[in-house]
Design a protein around this motif. Structure first.
Motif, PDB file in Angstrom:
ATOM      1  N   LEU A 125      54.855  37.677  -2.972  1.00  0.00           N
ATOM      2  CA  LEU A 125      54.506  38.492  -4.139  1.00  0.00           C
ATOM      3  C   LEU A 125      54.057  39.844  -3.599  1.00  0.00           C
ATOM      4  O   LEU A 125      53.357  39.906  -2.582  1.00  0.00           O
ATOM      5  CB  LEU A 125      53.380  37.856  -4.967  1.00  0.00           C
ATOM      6  N   HIS A 126      54.469  40.911  -4.258  1.00  0.00           N
ATOM      7  CA  HIS A 126      54.078  42.251  -3.819  1.00  0.00           C
ATOM      8  C   HIS A 126      52.914  42.771  -4.655  1.00  0.00           C
ATOM      9  O   HIS A 126      52.859  42.531  -5.860  1.00  0.00           O
ATOM     10  CB  HIS A 126      55.239  43.244  -4.007  1.00  0.00           C
ATOM     11  N   LEU A 127      52.040  43.530  -3.993  1.00  0.00           N
ATOM     12  CA  LEU A 127      50.943  44.213  -4.692  1.00  0.00           C
ATOM     13  C   LEU A 127      51.148  45.716  -4.513  1.00  0.00           C
ATOM     14  O   LEU A 127      51.217  46.204  -3.385  1.00  0.00           O
ATOM     15  CB  LEU A 127      49.582  43.810  -4.106  1.00  0.00           C
ATOM     16  N   TYR A 128      51.251  46.439  -5.636  1.00  0.00           N
ATOM     17  CA  TYR A 128      51.548  47.870  -5.562  1.00  0.00           C
ATOM     18  C   TYR A 128      50.305  48.743  -5.736  1.00  0.00           C
ATOM     19  O   TYR A 128      50.332  49.923  -5.402  1.00  0.00           O
ATOM     20  CB  TYR A 128      52.599  48.254  -6.615  1.00  0.00           C
ATOM     21  N   PHE A 129      49.245  48.158  -6.303  1.00  0.00           N
ATOM     22  CA  PHE A 129      48.017  48.930  -6.537  1.00  0.00           C
ATOM     23  C   PHE A 129      46.798  48.194  -5.963  1.00  0.00           C
ATOM     24  O   PHE A 129      45.755  48.116  -6.594  1.00  0.00           O
ATOM     25  CB  PHE A 129      47.838  49.164  -8.042  1.00  0.00           C
ATOM     26  N   PRO A 130      46.952  47.649  -4.740  1.00  0.00           N
ATOM     27  CA  PRO A 130      45.834  46.865  -4.221  1.00  0.00           C
ATOM     28  C   PRO A 130      44.658  47.737  -3.793  1.00  0.00           C
ATOM     29  O   PRO A 130      44.825  48.916  -3.468  1.00  0.00           O
ATOM     30  CB  PRO A 130      46.438  46.179  -2.995  1.00  0.00           C
ATOM     31  N   THR A 131      43.494  47.112  -3.819  1.00  0.00           N
ATOM     32  CA  THR A 131      42.314  47.669  -3.155  1.00  0.00           C
ATOM     33  C   THR A 131      41.917  46.658  -2.093  1.00  0.00           C
ATOM     34  O   THR A 131      41.824  45.464  -2.389  1.00  0.00           O
ATOM     35  CB  THR A 131      41.181  47.905  -4.166  1.00  0.00           C
ATOM     36  N   VAL A 132      41.735  47.127  -0.870  1.00  0.00           N
ATOM     37  CA  VAL A 132      41.347  46.236   0.221  1.00  0.00           C
ATOM     38  C   VAL A 132      39.999  46.691   0.749  1.00  0.00           C
ATOM     39  O   VAL A 132      39.858  47.827   1.210  1.00  0.00           O
ATOM     40  CB  VAL A 132      42.395  46.240   1.360  1.00  0.00           C
ATOM     41  N   ARG A 133      39.021  45.796   0.635  1.00  0.00           N
ATOM     42  CA  ARG A 133      37.669  46.108   1.128  1.00  0.00           C
ATOM     43  C   ARG A 133      37.405  45.271   2.363  1.00  0.00           C
ATOM     44  O   ARG A 133      37.625  44.061   2.346  1.00  0.00           O
ATOM     45  CB  ARG A 133      36.627  45.780   0.058  1.00  0.00           C
ATOM     46  N   LEU A 134      36.918  45.932   3.386  1.00  0.00           N
ATOM     47  CA  LEU A 134      36.594  45.234   4.620  1.00  0.00           C
ATOM     48  C   LEU A 134      35.093  45.157   4.773  1.00  0.00           C
ATOM     49  O   LEU A 134      34.394  46.149   4.576  1.00  0.00           O
ATOM     50  CB  LEU A 134      37.174  45.986   5.829  1.00  0.00           C
ATOM     51  N   GLU A 135      34.639  43.942   5.118  1.00  0.00           N
ATOM     52  CA  GLU A 135      33.228  43.797   5.450  1.00  0.00           C
ATOM     53  C   GLU A 135      33.150  43.893   6.964  1.00  0.00           C
ATOM     54  O   GLU A 135      33.764  43.094   7.674  1.00  0.00           O
ATOM     55  CB  GLU A 135      32.770  42.425   4.963  1.00  0.00           C
ATOM     56  N   ARG A 136      32.437  44.916   7.423  1.00  0.00           N
ATOM     57  CA  ARG A 136      32.389  45.137   8.872  1.00  0.00           C
ATOM     58  C   ARG A 136      30.950  45.195   9.353  1.00  0.00           C
ATOM     59  O   ARG A 136      30.026  45.307   8.574  1.00  0.00           O
ATOM     60  CB  ARG A 136      33.096  46.447   9.232  1.00  0.00           C
ATOM     61  N   GLU A 137      30.810  45.143  10.668  1.00  0.00           N
ATOM     62  CA  GLU A 137      29.488  45.273  11.275  1.00  0.00           C
ATOM     63  C   GLU A 137      28.953  46.661  10.930  1.00  0.00           C
ATOM     64  O   GLU A 137      29.585  47.652  11.250  1.00  0.00           O
ATOM     65  CB  GLU A 137      29.650  45.165  12.801  1.00  0.00           C
ATOM     66  N   GLY A 138      27.839  46.731  10.257  1.00  0.00           N
ATOM     67  CA  GLY A 138      27.239  48.053  10.018  1.00  0.00           C
ATOM     68  C   GLY A 138      27.782  48.782   8.807  1.00  0.00           C
ATOM     69  O   GLY A 138      27.037  49.213   7.962  1.00  0.00           O
ATOM     70  N   ASP A 139      29.095  48.921   8.695  1.00  0.00           N
ATOM     71  CA  ASP A 139      29.595  49.646   7.533  1.00  0.00           C
ATOM     72  C   ASP A 139      30.729  48.862   6.867  1.00  0.00           C
ATOM     73  O   ASP A 139      31.535  48.226   7.518  1.00  0.00           O
ATOM     74  CB  ASP A 139      30.081  51.051   7.918  1.00  0.00           C
ATOM     75  N   ASN A 140      30.742  48.874   5.566  1.00  0.00           N
ATOM     76  CA  ASN A 140      31.837  48.270   4.829  1.00  0.00           C
ATOM     77  C   ASN A 140      32.698  49.409   4.340  1.00  0.00           C
ATOM     78  O   ASN A 140      32.189  50.435   3.926  1.00  0.00           O
ATOM     79  CB  ASN A 140      31.308  47.502   3.621  1.00  0.00           C
ATOM     80  N   GLU A 141      34.003  49.224   4.411  1.00  0.00           N
ATOM     81  CA  GLU A 141      34.805  50.323   3.900  1.00  0.00           C
ATOM     82  C   GLU A 141      36.115  49.830   3.317  1.00  0.00           C
ATOM     83  O   GLU A 141      36.679  48.849   3.776  1.00  0.00           O
ATOM     84  CB  GLU A 141      35.043  51.402   4.964  1.00  0.00           C
ATOM     85  N   PRO A 142      36.577  50.517   2.264  1.00  0.00           N
ATOM     86  CA  PRO A 142      37.910  50.193   1.766  1.00  0.00           C
ATOM     87  C   PRO A 142      38.952  50.848   2.659  1.00  0.00           C
ATOM     88  O   PRO A 142      38.709  51.925   3.206  1.00  0.00           O
ATOM     89  CB  PRO A 142      37.916  50.833   0.369  1.00  0.00           C
ATOM     90  N   ILE A 143      40.081  50.184   2.861  1.00  0.00           N
ATOM     91  CA  ILE A 143      41.172  50.840   3.604  1.00  0.00           C
ATOM     92  C   ILE A 143      42.334  51.189   2.661  1.00  0.00           C
ATOM     93  O   ILE A 143      43.172  52.012   3.003  1.00  0.00           O
ATOM     94  CB  ILE A 143      41.677  50.026   4.810  1.00  0.00           C
ATOM     95  N   ILE A 144      42.377  50.518   1.515  1.00  0.00           N
ATOM     96  CA  ILE A 144      43.379  50.865   0.498  1.00  0.00           C
ATOM     97  C   ILE A 144      42.646  50.895  -0.840  1.00  0.00           C
ATOM     98  O   ILE A 144      41.826  50.018  -1.113  1.00  0.00           O
ATOM     99  CB  ILE A 144      44.513  49.816   0.425  1.00  0.00           C
ATOM    100  N   GLU A 145      42.929  51.913  -1.635  1.00  0.00           N
ATOM    101  CA  GLU A 145      42.297  52.004  -2.951  1.00  0.00           C
ATOM    102  C   GLU A 145      43.369  52.215  -4.009  1.00  0.00           C
ATOM    103  O   GLU A 145      44.082  53.219  -3.975  1.00  0.00           O
ATOM    104  CB  GLU A 145      41.313  53.183  -2.970  1.00  0.00           C
ATOM    105  N   ASP A 146      43.515  51.275  -4.917  1.00  0.00           N
ATOM    106  CA  ASP A 146      44.530  51.351  -5.977  1.00  0.00           C
ATOM    107  C   ASP A 146      45.909  51.707  -5.430  1.00  0.00           C
ATOM    108  O   ASP A 146      46.653  52.490  -6.022  1.00  0.00           O
ATOM    109  CB  ASP A 146      44.114  52.383  -7.045  1.00  0.00           C
ATOM    110  N   GLY A 147      46.244  51.172  -4.273  1.00  0.00           N
ATOM    111  CA  GLY A 147      47.570  51.391  -3.689  1.00  0.00           C
ATOM    112  C   GLY A 147      47.658  52.609  -2.779  1.00  0.00           C
ATOM    113  O   GLY A 147      48.700  52.855  -2.181  1.00  0.00           O
ATOM    114  N   ARG A 148      46.589  53.381  -2.666  1.00  0.00           N
ATOM    115  CA  ARG A 148      46.575  54.535  -1.759  1.00  0.00           C
ATOM    116  C   ARG A 148      46.021  54.093  -0.411  1.00  0.00           C
ATOM    117  O   ARG A 148      44.839  53.700  -0.314  1.00  0.00           O
ATOM    118  CB  ARG A 148      45.706  55.646  -2.352  1.00  0.00           C
TER     119      ARG A 148
END
Ligand SMILES: [Fe+2]
Length: 528
Positions: A390-413
């Protein structure tokens, strides 16, 4: 985001929005529709591809050398103009080549539900290709093969294998294939380095995905530079160099190995497209990285449920438990200029496989891990093998990391495209406006176009996509205004589509100049 079901034949939940959530932030974009009428128009793209450094990934990187012995494999589903252009480039770079023409029979028209049989068959075909490559590698007749556009690559110590993703002039004559390799590589690495250090990964998408997994230390080596050598050896026996890291152009949002006893992918994945074509909205419920329920999906859903019931009791080598339907893949595309082809979609090789590598698009995969040794072992043991998507065209990917959490994809960007260092690198080659803007953002009623997501799109996405692509192809100047898109992206400002002057400039090592250009007789509807 998800509403409870209101009728028993509907899935457990599906997206309902009072207003399209992405109508301002992710407006549809469709690149210019420039018809290519001569092979000359295709040459600048292949010139760039010919000079990109070789790697095993999904970016076309032919790295042609004088005297190199090459076999290019094509079939009757490739456009003859593209084959002729490839032949000319092999000559230009002084390669000793032959072209293997395969007859695949009549060009197939696809529906998304065909993916189920397609990958049962295709997986076997790929296994045969791999056996054939083993033999060819030993024979030593070729230095490099240019074959296929997805799937596996063998150990390349004796013979290199690269891709032939160019099916039609429309696919080839795109700035996707002019992208400077150092920029593509920087985007890949930006993404991969962040995933490598993530403790947990959560993926959401407005089509109804909300899934997460723990990115266990056990997946990796001690320094978290590569995947765990033991798992890699078990899964990718004989091809460890390939299996231990991401694939350029296809960054692993989930490691492509199973970690028995620890697989904890949980949540829901939903979408309306697989590698073949749009499909009726399909929902997968995931527990412990296993698909425990497949809801809705029309004919695609029916076929998946049947295959699941036929395989749930079977044991697969390297799998964390019984059954074929395990989730192993959430791979991320990284090239901003890849677009869905409009001509002849969906037929032959012109399907949704190509578009999965657009930056920020994620393809979810479940089943056997493609071209891994465990898949080959399962096939040899007579088990049904294959994987589905299945494809996702507008995903948001949030990473939980040591110290800082950050998104790497936001609404497909893909946020690599906004990173200051990457923008600086783009400036070296002609600027972020040219290289770091997506050329294509699909128009989805109810998400980034007016309408109701379910009524006007998700219950029969192919119906919408057919209409969308027909208007975009035949009445291009109407398309952007009709869907509320951003007309800037059909201007071909830099002349990089369809063999324009910008494409030739780039192939000659110059940066193109910005110019508000229109194709003859066409207009983007911007009023200029
Ligand atoms: Fe993949």
């Amino acid at each position: 985001m998800l509403d409870p079901t209101r009728a028993p034949h509907l899935p457990t939940s599906f997206p309902r929005y009072a207003a399209p959530p992405l109508i301002e932030s992710r407006k549809p974009r469709c690149p210019p529709y420039n018809v290519v009428s001569s092979v000359d128009q295709l040459m600048p793209y292949l010139d760039v591809v010919a000079r990109r450094p070789y790697n095993q990934g999904l970016h076309a990187c032919w790295d042609l050398k004088p005297g190199e012995r090459i076999q290019l494999r094509v079939d009757n589903w490739h456009d003859p103009m593209v084959i002729e252009a490839a032949k000319r480039i092999l000559e230009k770079y002084g390669c000793k080549y032959d072209i293997l023409h395969v007859d695949k029979g009549p060009v197939r028209q696809w529906s998304g539900a065909d993916e189920v049989e397609y990958y049962l068959y295709r997986t076997k075909e790929l296994a045969q290709w791999m056996d054939q490559w083993d033999v060819m590698s030993k024979e030593g007749k070729y230095d490099k093969l240019l074959w296929g556009y997805g799937g596996p690559v063998l150990v390349d110590t004796h013979m290199k294998i690269q891709r032939m993703p160019f099916i039609t002039p429309e696919i080839l004559a795109s700035p996707a294939h002019l992208m400077p390799y150092e920029l593509l590589q920087a985007i890949d690495l930006w993404t991969w380095k962040r995933i490598l250090t993530a403790k947990r990964v959560r993926i959401t998408d407005p089509e109804g995905t909300d899934v997460e997994y723990t990115n266990h230390d056990g997946y990796y080596d001690r320094k978290r530079e590569f995947l765990n050598p033991d798992l890699v050896h078990d899964t990718w026996t004989g091809n460890e160099g390939f299996g231990k890291t991401y694939l350029p152009g296809h960054v692993l949002g989930k490691p492509w190995v199973y970690l028995a006893g620890k697989e904890d992918g949980n949540g829901v994945i939903a979408g309306t497209t697989n590698h073949i074509a749009p499909v009726d909205w399909t929902q997968l419920v995931i527990e412990g990285s296993k698909i425990v329920e497949i809801n809705a999906g029309g004919e695609f859903g029916e076929k998946l449920r049947k295959l699941k019931s036929e395989t749930d009791h079977l044991s697969y080598p390297g799998f964390p438990g019984k059954g074929l339907f395990y989730w192993w893949e959430a791979s991320i595309g990284t090239n901003p200029h890849i677009h869905r082809p409009r001509k002849d979609f969906p037929s032959g090789w012109i399907n949704c496989l190509y578009e999965r590598v657009r930056s920020g698009v994620i393809h979810i995969g479940f089943g056997t891990i493609i071209s891994s040794m465990n898949e080959r072992r399962a096939a040899k043991a007579g088990l049904p093998v294959g994987h589905w998507h299945l494809h996702l065209y507008f995903p948001t990917v949030r990473l939980e990391r040591e110290g800082d959490n950050e998104p790497i994809i936001e609404d497909g960007r893909l946020l690599a495209l906004d990173d200051p260092e990457i923008r600086k690198l783009a400036d070296k080659h002609g600027g972020a406006d040219l290289w770091l803007q997506e050329s294509w953002i699909p128009a989805m009623p109810g998400l980034n176009v007016q309408g109701d997501y379910w009524e006007h799109y998700a219950k029969d996405p192919m119906k919408w996509v057919n209409a969308e692509l027909t208007v975009c192809r035949e009445f291009h100047h109407l398309f952007m205004p009709m869907v509320g898109g951003d007309p800037r992206f059909c201007h071909d400002t830099y002349g990089v589509w369809g063999g324009g002057p910008g494409a030739h400039a780039i192939a000659e090592g110059r940066a193109p100049t910005a110019n508000h250009a229109h194709t003859p007789g066409g207009s983007c509807g911007c009023g200029h």
